[in-house]
Design a protein around this motif. Structure first.
Motif, short mmCIF file in Angstrom:
data_model
loop_
_atom_site.label_atom_id
_atom_site.label_comp_id
_atom_site.label_asym_id
_atom_site.label_seq_id
_atom_site.Cartn_x
_atom_site.Cartn_y
_atom_site.Cartn_z
N VAL A 150 0.85 -1.20 0.00
CA VAL A 150 0.00 0.00 0.00
C VAL A 150 0.88 1.25 0.00
CG1 VAL A 150 -1.68 1.33 1.35
CG2 VAL A 150 -2.01 -1.13 1.01
N GLY A 151 1.96 1.22 0.77
CA GLY A 151 2.89 2.35 0.79
C GLY A 151 3.48 2.63 -0.58
N ILE A 152 3.84 1.59 -1.29
CA ILE A 152 4.37 1.74 -2.65
C ILE A 152 3.31 2.35 -3.56
CG2 ILE A 152 5.11 0.47 -4.71
CD1 ILE A 152 6.34 -1.59 -2.70
N ALA A 153 2.11 1.82 -3.47
CA ALA A 153 1.02 2.31 -4.33
C ALA A 153 0.73 3.78 -4.07
CB ALA A 153 -0.24 1.48 -4.09
N VAL A 154 0.62 4.15 -2.82
CA VAL A 154 0.34 5.54 -2.48
C VAL A 154 1.53 6.43 -2.85
CG1 VAL A 154 -0.09 7.13 -0.55
CG2 VAL A 154 -1.33 4.95 -0.69
N GLY A 155 2.74 5.97 -2.53
CA GLY A 155 3.94 6.73 -2.84
C GLY A 155 4.18 6.91 -4.33
N SER A 156 3.70 5.99 -5.11
CA SER A 156 3.87 6.06 -6.57
C SER A 156 2.72 6.79 -7.25
CB SER A 156 3.98 4.65 -7.16
OG SER A 156 5.12 4.01 -6.66
N GLY A 157 1.69 7.11 -6.50
CA GLY A 157 0.56 7.82 -7.07
C GLY A 157 -0.43 6.93 -7.80
N TRP A 158 -0.33 5.63 -7.60
CA TRP A 158 -1.30 4.76 -8.26
C TRP A 158 -2.14 3.97 -7.26
CZ3 TRP A 158 0.57 -0.25 -7.36
CH2 TRP A 158 1.96 -0.44 -7.33
N GLY A 159 -2.42 4.64 -6.14
CA GLY A 159 -3.20 4.01 -5.08
C GLY A 159 -4.63 3.68 -5.45
N LYS A 160 -5.18 4.36 -6.46
CA LYS A 160 -6.57 4.09 -6.86
C LYS A 160 -6.63 3.15 -8.06
CE LYS A 160 -8.31 8.39 -5.05
NZ LYS A 160 -9.02 9.64 -5.29
N ASN A 161 -5.51 2.60 -8.44
CA ASN A 161 -5.44 1.72 -9.60
C ASN A 161 -6.15 0.40 -9.30
OD1 ASN A 161 -4.02 -0.48 -11.26
ND2 ASN A 161 -3.37 1.42 -12.26
N MET A 162 -6.80 -0.14 -10.30
CA MET A 162 -7.54 -1.41 -10.15
C MET A 162 -6.60 -2.56 -9.79
SD MET A 162 -10.70 -0.74 -10.57
CE MET A 162 -11.63 -2.11 -11.16
N ASN A 163 -5.36 -2.50 -10.27
CA ASN A 163 -4.42 -3.57 -9.96
C ASN A 163 -4.12 -3.66 -8.47
OD1 ASN A 163 -3.95 -4.66 -12.55
ND2 ASN A 163 -2.70 -2.89 -13.05
N LEU A 164 -4.15 -2.52 -7.81
CA LEU A 164 -3.89 -2.52 -6.37
C LEU A 164 -4.93 -3.38 -5.65
CD1 LEU A 164 -2.36 -1.52 -3.86
CD2 LEU A 164 -3.89 0.46 -3.86
N ALA A 165 -6.20 -3.18 -5.95
CA ALA A 165 -7.26 -3.96 -5.31
C ALA A 165 -7.11 -5.44 -5.64
CB ALA A 165 -8.64 -3.46 -5.77
N ASN A 167 -4.33 -7.08 -6.59
CA ASN A 167 -3.13 -7.65 -5.98
C ASN A 167 -3.27 -7.77 -4.46
OD1 ASN A 167 -2.22 -7.63 -8.58
ND2 ASN A 167 -0.70 -6.01 -8.27
N LEU A 168 -3.91 -6.80 -3.84
CA LEU A 168 -4.13 -6.90 -2.39
C LEU A 168 -5.05 -8.08 -2.06
CD1 LEU A 168 -4.38 -3.19 -1.23
CD2 LEU A 168 -2.62 -4.86 -0.61
N PHE A 169 -6.03 -8.32 -2.91
CA PHE A 169 -6.91 -9.49 -2.70
C PHE A 169 -6.09 -10.77 -2.71
CE2 PHE A 169 -9.31 -13.02 -4.49
CZ PHE A 169 -10.30 -13.17 -3.53
N PHE A 170 -5.22 -10.93 -3.71
CA PHE A 170 -4.43 -12.16 -3.80
C PHE A 170 -3.39 -12.27 -2.70
CE2 PHE A 170 -6.29 -12.34 -8.03
CZ PHE A 170 -6.67 -13.67 -8.05
N LEU A 171 -2.80 -11.14 -2.32
CA LEU A 171 -1.87 -11.17 -1.20
C LEU A 171 -2.60 -11.58 0.08
CD1 LEU A 171 0.31 -7.99 -1.84
CD2 LEU A 171 1.06 -10.38 -1.92
N GLY A 172 -3.79 -11.02 0.27
CA GLY A 172 -4.59 -11.38 1.44
C GLY A 172 -4.97 -12.85 1.47
N CYS A 173 -5.31 -13.38 0.33
CA CYS A 173 -5.66 -14.80 0.25
C CYS A 173 -4.45 -15.69 0.55
CB CYS A 173 -6.22 -15.14 -1.12
SG CYS A 173 -7.87 -14.49 -1.40
N THR A 174 -3.31 -15.26 0.04
CA THR A 174 -2.09 -16.05 0.28
C THR A 174 -1.76 -16.04 1.76
OG1 THR A 174 -1.25 -15.49 -1.90
CG2 THR A 174 0.34 -16.34 -0.33
#
Length: 174
Positions: A150-165, A167-174
């Motif tokens: 999340v820090g990378i996403a926010v720091g890079s300015g792509w925090g609202k990108n669909m890939n973030l949601a 990828n976070l879903f898959f990280l959470g599942c893992t």
């Protein structure tokens, strides 16, 4: 009573034997994991970095080598008397190091579609097979990965990108 004392003694002996087994097993497995991480991190430059982020090839190789060197340092500690004493910290350190450097590469790529987040999944899956985790280690690792990503996403300015949601879903599942 004598029966209660015998039961407590046996229980204490079993706990002590298990603690020794856990220590030896953790050190052995952490050594194997550290060796794998030390070899596989630099190998990624010749496979993934070359094809995915050629302009970052040298930079990423530097990250990978730094990760490998630090992980080998953890391996050296695991082989010392200090490792015998602090094995619980070291059994976590060998896989947190590559995760942090994977985060550095994702941030440096400035690519919201970077497939490198899958490296987090790889680390989580590999560690789950190599080491018996405690709930604290699982929770701390999950929190670290989530905060890093999340820090990378926010720091890079792509925090609202669909890939973030996604990828976070898959990280959470893992």
């Amino acid at each position: 009573s004598q029966k209660t004392e015998n039961t407590l003694l046996i229980s204490s002996e079993i706990k002590s034997a298990y603690a020794e087994f856990d220590r030896r097993s953790s050190i052995s497995n952490a050594k194997a994991g550290a060796i794998l991480a030390s070899v596989l991190m630099p190998a990624g430059s010749f496979t993934m970095d070359y094809f995915m982020y050629k302009p970052h090839l040298l930079e990423f190789f530097g990250y990978r080598m730094a990760s490998s060197v630090l992980t080998m340092f953890v391996l050296a500690l695991l082989m010392s008397r200090l490792g015998e004493r602090f094995y619980r910290v070291l059994r976590v350190a060998w896989y947190w190091i590559p995760m942090i450097f994977i985060a550095c590469m994702i941030y440096a790529a400035k690519d919201p579609r970077s497939p490198y987040y899958a490296g987090f999944n790889l680390v989580l899956l590999a560690v789950g097979v190599v080491l018996p985790w405690t709930y604290r280690e699982i929770f701390a690792t999950a929190i670290l990965i989530t905060l890093l990503y999340v820090g990378i996403a926010v720091g890079s300015g792509w925090g609202k990108n669909m890939n973030l949601a996604n990828n976070l879903f898959f990280l959470g599942c893992t």
